[in-house]
Design a protein around this motif. Structure first.
Motif, PDB file in Angstrom:
ATOM      1  N   LEU A   1       0.833  -1.198   0.000  1.00 26.93           N
ATOM      2  CA  LEU A   1       0.000   0.000   0.000  1.00 26.93           C
ATOM      3  C   LEU A   1       0.870   1.252   0.000  1.00 26.93           C
ATOM      4  N   ASP A   2       1.874   1.288   0.846  1.00 28.49           N
ATOM      5  CA  ASP A   2       2.776   2.443   0.898  1.00 28.49           C
ATOM      6  C   ASP A   2       3.439   2.684  -0.457  1.00 28.49           C
ATOM      7  N   ASN A   3       3.887   1.620  -1.097  1.00 27.04           N
ATOM      8  CA  ASN A   3       4.512   1.745  -2.414  1.00 27.04           C
ATOM      9  C   ASN A   3       3.513   2.254  -3.449  1.00 27.04           C
ATOM     10  N   ALA A   4       2.294   1.718  -3.426  1.00 26.44           N
ATOM     11  CA  ALA A   4       1.280   2.149  -4.386  1.00 26.44           C
ATOM     12  C   ALA A   4       0.936   3.624  -4.197  1.00 26.44           C
ATOM     13  N   ILE A   5       0.848   4.057  -2.948  1.00 23.71           N
ATOM     14  CA  ILE A   5       0.540   5.465  -2.670  1.00 23.71           C
ATOM     15  C   ILE A   5       1.676   6.363  -3.157  1.00 23.71           C
ATOM     16  N   SER A   6       2.902   6.003  -2.830  1.00 25.91           N
ATOM     17  CA  SER A   6       4.032   6.860  -3.202  1.00 25.91           C
ATOM     18  C   SER A   6       4.267   6.902  -4.706  1.00 25.91           C
ATOM     19  N   LYS A   7       3.926   5.833  -5.427  1.00 29.37           N
ATOM     20  CA  LYS A   7       4.127   5.793  -6.876  1.00 29.37           C
ATOM     21  C   LYS A   7       2.923   6.307  -7.659  1.00 29.37           C
ATOM     22  N   SER A   8       1.829   6.573  -6.967  1.00 26.50           N
ATOM     23  CA  SER A   8       0.622   7.043  -7.634  1.00 26.50           C
ATOM     24  C   SER A   8       0.854   8.388  -8.314  1.00 26.50           C
TER      25      SER A   8
ATOM     26  N   TYR B   1      -1.288  12.756   0.614  1.00 25.21           N
ATOM     27  CA  TYR B   1      -2.050  11.663   0.019  1.00 25.21           C
ATOM     28  C   TYR B   1      -2.051  10.406   0.892  1.00 25.21           C
ATOM     29  N   HIS B   2      -0.922  10.090   1.484  1.00 23.71           N
ATOM     30  CA  HIS B   2      -0.829   8.903   2.342  1.00 23.71           C
ATOM     31  C   HIS B   2      -1.824   9.015   3.491  1.00 23.71           C
ATOM     32  N   LYS B   3      -1.886  10.186   4.118  1.00 27.57           N
ATOM     33  CA  LYS B   3      -2.785  10.391   5.257  1.00 27.57           C
ATOM     34  C   LYS B   3      -4.252  10.240   4.852  1.00 27.57           C
ATOM     35  N   ILE B   4      -4.654  10.822   3.740  1.00 30.84           N
ATOM     36  CA  ILE B   4      -6.068  10.747   3.383  1.00 30.84           C
ATOM     37  C   ILE B   4      -6.472   9.326   2.984  1.00 30.84           C
ATOM     38  N   ILE B   5      -5.572   8.583   2.381  1.00 32.27           N
ATOM     39  CA  ILE B   5      -5.869   7.193   2.034  1.00 32.27           C
ATOM     40  C   ILE B   5      -6.003   6.357   3.308  1.00 32.27           C
TER      41      ILE B   5
ATOM     42  N   ARG C   1     -12.866   8.996  12.127  1.00 29.76           N
ATOM     43  CA  ARG C   1     -12.633   9.668  10.856  1.00 29.76           C
ATOM     44  C   ARG C   1     -11.161   9.733  10.473  1.00 29.76           C
ATOM     45  N   SER C   2     -10.284   9.349  11.400  1.00 23.26           N
ATOM     46  CA  SER C   2      -8.860   9.389  11.087  1.00 23.26           C
ATOM     47  C   SER C   2      -8.117   8.351  11.918  1.00 23.26           C
ATOM     48  N   LEU C   3      -6.920   8.049  11.477  1.00 21.10           N
ATOM     49  CA  LEU C   3      -6.065   7.123  12.233  1.00 21.10           C
ATOM     50  C   LEU C   3      -5.714   7.719  13.583  1.00 21.10           C
ATOM     51  N   THR C   4      -5.508   9.021  13.622  1.00 20.78           N
ATOM     52  CA  THR C   4      -5.180   9.703  14.877  1.00 20.78           C
ATOM     53  C   THR C   4      -6.288   9.534  15.906  1.00 20.78           C
TER      54      THR C   4
ATOM     55  N   LEU D   1      -4.614  -1.552  -6.665  1.00 25.87           N
ATOM     56  CA  LEU D   1      -4.693  -1.444  -8.127  1.00 25.87           C
ATOM     57  C   LEU D   1      -5.217  -0.079  -8.581  1.00 25.87           C
ATOM     58  N   PRO D   2      -6.317   0.428  -7.990  1.00 29.10           N
ATOM     59  CA  PRO D   2      -6.753   1.776  -8.397  1.00 29.10           C
ATOM     60  C   PRO D   2      -5.666   2.841  -8.194  1.00 29.10           C
ATOM     61  N   LEU D   3      -4.885   2.709  -7.130  1.00 30.77           N
ATOM     62  CA  LEU D   3      -3.776   3.647  -6.923  1.00 30.77           C
ATOM     63  C   LEU D   3      -2.741   3.500  -8.031  1.00 30.77           C
ATOM     64  N   GLU D   4      -2.424   2.266  -8.369  1.00 27.91           N
ATOM     65  CA  GLU D   4      -1.395   2.015  -9.378  1.00 27.91           C
ATOM     66  C   GLU D   4      -1.801   2.503 -10.767  1.00 27.91           C
ATOM     67  N   ILE D   5      -3.103   2.484 -11.062  1.00 25.53           N
ATOM     68  CA  ILE D   5      -3.527   2.951 -12.393  1.00 25.53           C
ATOM     69  C   ILE D   5      -3.823   4.445 -12.412  1.00 25.53           C
ATOM     70  N   GLY D   6      -3.633   5.109 -11.266  1.00 24.09           N
ATOM     71  CA  GLY D   6      -3.725   6.563 -11.232  1.00 24.09           C
ATOM     72  C   GLY D   6      -5.100   7.136 -10.963  1.00 24.09           C
ATOM     73  N   MET D   7      -5.986   6.349 -10.379  1.00 24.49           N
ATOM     74  CA  MET D   7      -7.309   6.886 -10.047  1.00 24.49           C
ATOM     75  C   MET D   7      -7.171   7.991  -9.007  1.00 24.49           C
ATOM     76  N   ALA D   8      -8.027   8.991  -9.115  1.00 19.82           N
ATOM     77  CA  ALA D   8      -8.035  10.094  -8.155  1.00 19.82           C
ATOM     78  C   ALA D   8      -8.694   9.634  -6.859  1.00 19.82           C
ATOM     79  N   PHE D   9      -8.443  10.365  -5.782  1.00 20.87           N
ATOM     80  CA  PHE D   9      -8.965   9.992  -4.464  1.00 20.87           C
ATOM     81  C   PHE D   9     -10.480   9.837  -4.482  1.00 20.87           C
ATOM     82  N   HIS D  10     -11.198  10.795  -5.074  1.00 15.70           N
ATOM     83  CA  HIS D  10     -12.657  10.716  -5.077  1.00 15.70           C
ATOM     84  C   HIS D  10     -13.157   9.492  -5.843  1.00 15.70           C
TER      85      HIS D  10
END
Length: 82
Positions: free
Chosen positions: A4-11, A18-22, A36-39, A65-74
């Protein structure tokens, strides 16, 4: 979480926050909106149940996979919620 970390950073969408919102989205989905948050989850002192751990694992696998193909957060959020 390394995949997941790799997919987020390579997105293509990756930005400093971006990492925080995911991760926060995964927390919201896993806890059915209770947190509503990890915190806020960490501050509560609650622990994930076995069912929630399995849910988190499935959501995490579904989001890579959605991260890897470049889908937006929404788009990712809509995909996971539906």
């Amino acid at each position: 979480m390394n995949k997941l970390d790799n997919a987020i950073s390579k997105s293509k969408q990756s930005k400093p926050y971006y990492h925080k919102i995911i991760i926060d989205l995964l927390v919201q989905l896993t806890t059915s909106g209770k947190y509503r948050s990890l915190t806020s989850f960490k501050q509560s002192g609650d622990k994930l149940t076995a069912k929630q751990k399995e849910t988190l694992r499935r959501y995490t696998e579904s989001i890579i996979l959605p991260l890897e193909i470049g889908m937006a957060f929404h788009e990712i959020k809509q995909f996971l919620v539906n």
